[in-house]
Design a protein around this motif. Structure first.
Motif, short mmCIF file in Angstrom:
data_model
loop_
_atom_site.label_atom_id
_atom_site.label_comp_id
_atom_site.label_asym_id
_atom_site.label_seq_id
_atom_site.Cartn_x
_atom_site.Cartn_y
_atom_site.Cartn_z
N GLU A 67 0.83 -1.19 0.00
CA GLU A 67 0.00 0.00 0.00
C GLU A 67 0.88 1.25 0.00
N PRO A 68 0.44 2.24 -0.68
CA PRO A 68 1.28 3.43 -0.81
C PRO A 68 1.24 4.34 0.38
N GLU A 69 0.25 4.20 1.25
CA GLU A 69 0.10 5.17 2.34
C GLU A 69 1.25 5.02 3.34
N GLU A 70 2.17 5.97 3.33
CA GLU A 70 3.34 5.92 4.22
C GLU A 70 2.94 6.02 5.68
N ARG A 71 1.93 6.87 5.97
CA ARG A 71 1.53 7.02 7.36
C ARG A 71 0.97 5.74 7.96
N GLU A 72 0.24 4.98 7.16
CA GLU A 72 -0.32 3.72 7.66
C GLU A 72 0.79 2.73 7.98
N ARG A 73 1.82 2.72 7.11
CA ARG A 73 2.92 1.81 7.38
C ARG A 73 3.65 2.20 8.67
N LYS A 74 3.84 3.53 8.85
CA LYS A 74 4.52 3.98 10.06
C LYS A 74 3.70 3.65 11.32
N GLY A 75 2.37 3.84 11.19
CA GLY A 75 1.50 3.53 12.33
C GLY A 75 1.53 2.05 12.67
N GLU A 76 1.53 1.22 11.63
CA GLU A 76 1.59 -0.22 11.84
C GLU A 76 2.91 -0.62 12.48
N LYS A 77 3.98 0.04 12.05
CA LYS A 77 5.30 -0.27 12.60
C LYS A 77 5.37 0.12 14.07
N LYS A 78 4.82 1.31 14.38
CA LYS A 78 4.82 1.74 15.77
C LYS A 78 3.97 0.81 16.65
N GLY A 79 2.84 0.36 16.09
CA GLY A 79 1.99 -0.56 16.86
C GLY A 79 2.69 -1.88 17.13
N GLU A 80 3.42 -2.37 16.10
CA GLU A 80 4.16 -3.61 16.26
C GLU A 80 5.25 -3.45 17.32
N GLU A 81 5.96 -2.31 17.26
CA GLU A 81 7.00 -2.06 18.24
C GLU A 81 6.42 -1.97 19.65
N LYS A 82 5.26 -1.33 19.73
CA LYS A 82 4.61 -1.20 21.03
C LYS A 82 4.20 -2.56 21.59
N ARG A 83 3.67 -3.42 20.71
CA ARG A 83 3.29 -4.76 21.15
C ARG A 83 4.51 -5.55 21.61
N LYS A 84 5.61 -5.41 20.87
CA LYS A 84 6.83 -6.12 21.27
C LYS A 84 7.36 -5.62 22.61
N GLU A 85 7.30 -4.29 22.80
CA GLU A 85 7.74 -3.75 24.08
C GLU A 85 6.88 -4.25 25.22
N GLU A 86 5.57 -4.33 24.98
CA GLU A 86 4.65 -4.82 26.01
C GLU A 86 4.92 -6.29 26.32
N GLU A 87 5.14 -7.08 25.27
CA GLU A 87 5.47 -8.48 25.48
C GLU A 87 6.79 -8.63 26.24
N LYS A 88 7.76 -7.79 25.88
CA LYS A 88 9.06 -7.85 26.56
C LYS A 88 8.90 -7.48 28.03
N ARG A 89 8.08 -6.45 28.31
CA ARG A 89 7.85 -6.04 29.69
C ARG A 89 7.18 -7.17 30.49
N LYS A 90 6.18 -7.81 29.88
CA LYS A 90 5.49 -8.92 30.56
C LYS A 90 6.42 -10.09 30.81
N GLU A 91 7.26 -10.39 29.81
CA GLU A 91 8.20 -11.49 29.98
C GLU A 91 9.20 -11.18 31.09
N GLU A 92 9.63 -9.90 31.17
CA GLU A 92 10.56 -9.51 32.22
C GLU A 92 9.91 -9.62 33.60
N GLU A 93 8.64 -9.21 33.70
CA GLU A 93 7.92 -9.36 34.97
C GLU A 93 7.78 -10.82 35.34
#
Length: 303
Positions: free
Chosen positions: A181-207
């Motif tokens: 898809e050409p929409e650059e903002r959507e790709r950036k938003g998806e990337k940020k969401g993925e990073e956020k999910r990974k950070e949350e998973e990492k935080r939970k795993e650390e706990e």
């Protein structure tokens, strides 16, 4: 003497019967001239209640025992292969298996005349957990000879997959579809969401890792305390056994002295009787001698 067979018999007994039975086997080995067997048997330690109860499963529930050993083998294999999905599947199974087996061990112990409380049931469950994670402990436990709770293996947490074995979540099909898809903002938003999910998973795993470390520390502290109490118990039992032996020896000596006293009294009584009889004979002889002298004097005077 087959020491392994003796050990198997001893660790199948209720713990309260262990020490006397072990000492009896030691005495028989010494009487047979087998000093090495006597030494090895004397070195066998009375099992803790939890260790003894856990091995009742080996003796009385062979099928469940085999399934537990197979589950442990599968868990260790999944850990070696970093198979997170398999670890999660087996991890969920093992919770129910351990709880059920610990309850079975409690019931068998009660049938054997040795009730156990909830604290011991939890110790049994910890022993079985270590059987799952440590192959060497599993082999030792499967012999039915275990004197105390084994130290948990530090190389394999085993029950839930840790951060090192959790695979990176695959990219979703929606994200794949949006690659073109050409929409650059959507790709950036998806990337940020993925990073956020990974950070949350990492935080939970650390706990989760920290909680597991705390649990292990608490278990290790409880195990050290139980081992210290076991050492104190063994020392007290050894002191009790030593005092019992000294008491028995003293009672034997007292009985021997009592026999000697009675014999001495009998000898004294016989000597007294003999002395009295001799005194009577002496008095009679004295009277007879006096009468004889008087008769002699009369005869001599008349002449």
């Amino acid at each position: 003497m087959d020491v392994d067979a003796v050990a198997s018999d001893l660790y199948g007994l209720v713990p309260a019967e262990f020490t006397a039975a072990r000492n009896s086997h030691v005495a028989r080995a010494r009487a047979a001239g087998d000093a090495e067997a006597a030494r090895r048997i004397a070195g066998l330690r009375k099992p803790t209640l939890a260790a003894w109860a856990s091995t009742l499963l080996v003796r009385h529930r062979p099928e469940e025992t085999q399934r537990l050993l197979q589950l442990g083998q599968a868990l260790r294999e999944a850990h070696r292969n970093l198979d997170g999905a398999r670890l999660r599947e087996l991890g969920h199974r093992q919770h129910a298996v351990l709880a059920a087996l610990a309850r079975q061990a409690r019931d068998i112990a009660a049938e054997a005349g040795q009730p156990v409380g909830d604290g011991v049931v939890r110790e049994i469950e910890e022993i079985l957990r270590t059987v799952l994670t440590d192959e060497q402990v599993a082999g030792r436990w499967a012999t039915g000879v275990l004197d105390k709770a084994p130290t948990a293996s530090v190389g394999f947490t085993g029950l839930e997959p840790g951060p090192a074995v959790v695979p990176t979540p695959p990219e979703s099909s929606g994200a794949t579809a949006r690659k073109g898809e050409p929409e650059e903002r959507e790709r950036k938003g998806e990337k940020k969401g993925e990073e956020k999910r990974k950070e949350e998973e990492k935080r939970k795993e650390e706990e989760k890792r920290k909680e597991e470390e705390k649990r292990k520390e608490a278990v290790a502290a409880a195990r050290r305390e139980a081992e210290r109490r076991d050492r104190e118990l063994r020392k007290a039992e050894e002191a009790r056994d030593g005092a019992g032996r000294r008491l028995a020896q003293a009672e034997d000596r007292l009985a021997d002295l009592e026999r000697r006293r009675r014999e001495t009294e009998r000898v004294r009584d016989r000597a007294r009787e003999d002395a009295e009889a001799a005194a009577r004979r002496a008095r009679e002889a004295g009277r007879a001698a006096k009468a004889a002298r008087e008769a002699l004097e009369r005869l001599a005077g008349s002449g």
